[in-house]
Motif scaffolding. Structure first.
Motif, short mmCIF file in Angstrom:
data_model
loop_
_atom_site.label_atom_id
_atom_site.label_comp_id
_atom_site.label_asym_id
_atom_site.label_seq_id
_atom_site.Cartn_x
_atom_site.Cartn_y
_atom_site.Cartn_z
N GLY A 204 9.63 5.20 -10.34
CA GLY A 204 10.75 5.13 -11.02
C GLY A 204 10.47 4.77 -12.40
N ASP B 197 10.33 7.41 -15.88
CA ASP B 197 11.61 7.59 -16.79
C ASP B 197 11.14 7.35 -18.22
N THR C 24 18.38 11.71 -7.31
CA THR C 24 18.02 10.45 -7.80
C THR C 24 18.78 9.30 -7.64
N GLU C 25 20.19 9.63 -7.13
CA GLU C 25 20.98 8.48 -6.75
C GLU C 25 20.49 7.85 -5.37
N GLU D 199 16.10 5.66 -7.13
CA GLU D 199 15.90 5.44 -8.52
C GLU D 199 14.47 4.62 -8.60
N THR E 179 15.46 7.90 -12.97
CA THR E 179 17.06 8.21 -13.29
C THR E 179 17.11 9.12 -14.28
#
Length: 312
Positions: free
Chosen positions: A131, A135, A148-149, A152, A157
């Motif tokens: 993750g 990002d 994604t929820e 993460e 995210t």
């Protein structure tokens, strides 16, 4: 040591430095002549890569770009399109009255390094803890309904671009680009109406009547680009490329450094989504040549044209 000996040592040192510098310069371009500010740039000479990578192919449709009838005839066979070339062009014209007439793309430059993370939906992402690394990239491309929820730590995210088609569509936030992968004229009609009055038609699977998306950030993949991916990168294996492989080649055209996550089967050899419990362990890749696509990703990784994070 006498002065002649010292002078000889200095001369030898200078000669070594000059030879080394000339060797370095022969393999490294000055920064202002390189296409990007990365440690490695995708476009640096590699005959194998340049045989596949065609920078002249436009990844996105625009109001001023017209595909050829030959490309249309290839594209219309993907999902047995019955409409003609004229109907296609009229539908595209109407679409660009609703969405931006040209796509928003960050151009290459010697003073920037554009980084892409392409995040697939494979079950091999589970417990990967990728993750934060995902990002960290400038551009983060996801596809279809990739969640994604709740995931993460493994998938990140952020999403800057989501590649999808009507049957796989999801609502987006105000900062994410909707990238339509059209496989038929109906898909173009759906996008126009789902963003405005609402879509009332039918497809082979249920589709959303309306979709939440920032209309200023909508992009549409070019059928000519889809054909190029199928013919050049996959050597015409499979009926047509998967959404995931289209997204990967798109990243090669949009960025200078590409990292790939969540592609291929899981550690048990199953083709599964990380957010679903796999029920059918005989699930295959449909009309797509999953094995060919996976081997190409491995080849690109071995040639250091992308970084492939397998997840296990």
């Amino acid at each position: 040591m006498n002065s002649k000996g010292k002078a000889l040592i200095v001369l030898l040192c200078l000669t070594t430095i000059c030879v080394s510098w000339r060797g370095y310069m022969s393999f490294s371009l000055p920064q202002d002549e390189r296409p990007c500010a990365c440690e490695r740039c995708l476009s640096e000479d590699d005959p194998w890569f340049m045989k596949h990578f065609n920078k002249s192919v436009e990844p996105f449709l625009s109001a001023n770009y017209n595909i050829s009838e030959d490309v249309f005839n290839w594209w219309k066979c993907l999902q047995r399109e019955k409409g003609n070339f004229r109907t296609f062009r009229e539908t595209v014209d109407r679409l660009f009255l609703t969405v931006p007439p040209s796509p928003e793309v960050l151009e290459s430059s010697p003073d920037r390094c554009r980084t892409c993370a392409v995040v697939g939906n494979s079950g091999n992402l589970m417990k990967s803890h990728y993750g934060p690394l995902i990002d960290f990239h400038d551009v983060i491309i996801r596809m279809n309904a990739g969640h994604t929820e709740g995931y993460e730590a493994d998938v990140g995210t952020r999403t800057t671009h989501r590649v999808m088609y009507p049957e796989s569509s999801v609502d987006l936030d105000n900062t994410t680009h909707l990238v339509l992968a059209p496989f038929k004229i109906l898909d173009l009609e759906w996008l126009t109406k789902a963003l405005t009055t609402g879509f009332k038609g039918r497809s082979y699977a249920p589709v959303k009547s309306k979709i939440k998306s920032n209309m200023d950030l909508v992009m549409v993949l070019n059928p000519a680009f889809m054909r190029y991916v199928h013919d050049t990168w996959l050597e015409k294996k499979g009926s047509y490329p998967s959404t995931g492989f289209l997204a990967l080649v798109l990243a090669l055209h949009m960025c200078d450094e590409v990292s790939v996550f969540g592609y291929g089967a899981d550690s048990d050899g199953n083709w599964s989504h990380y957010w679903e419990k796999l029920r059918n362990k005989k699930l295959k890749t449909g009309g797509h040549s999953g094995n060919t696509e996976y081997r190409m990703i491995q080849e690109l990784n071995e040639r250091q044209k992308l970084k492939f994070y397998t997840g296990f």
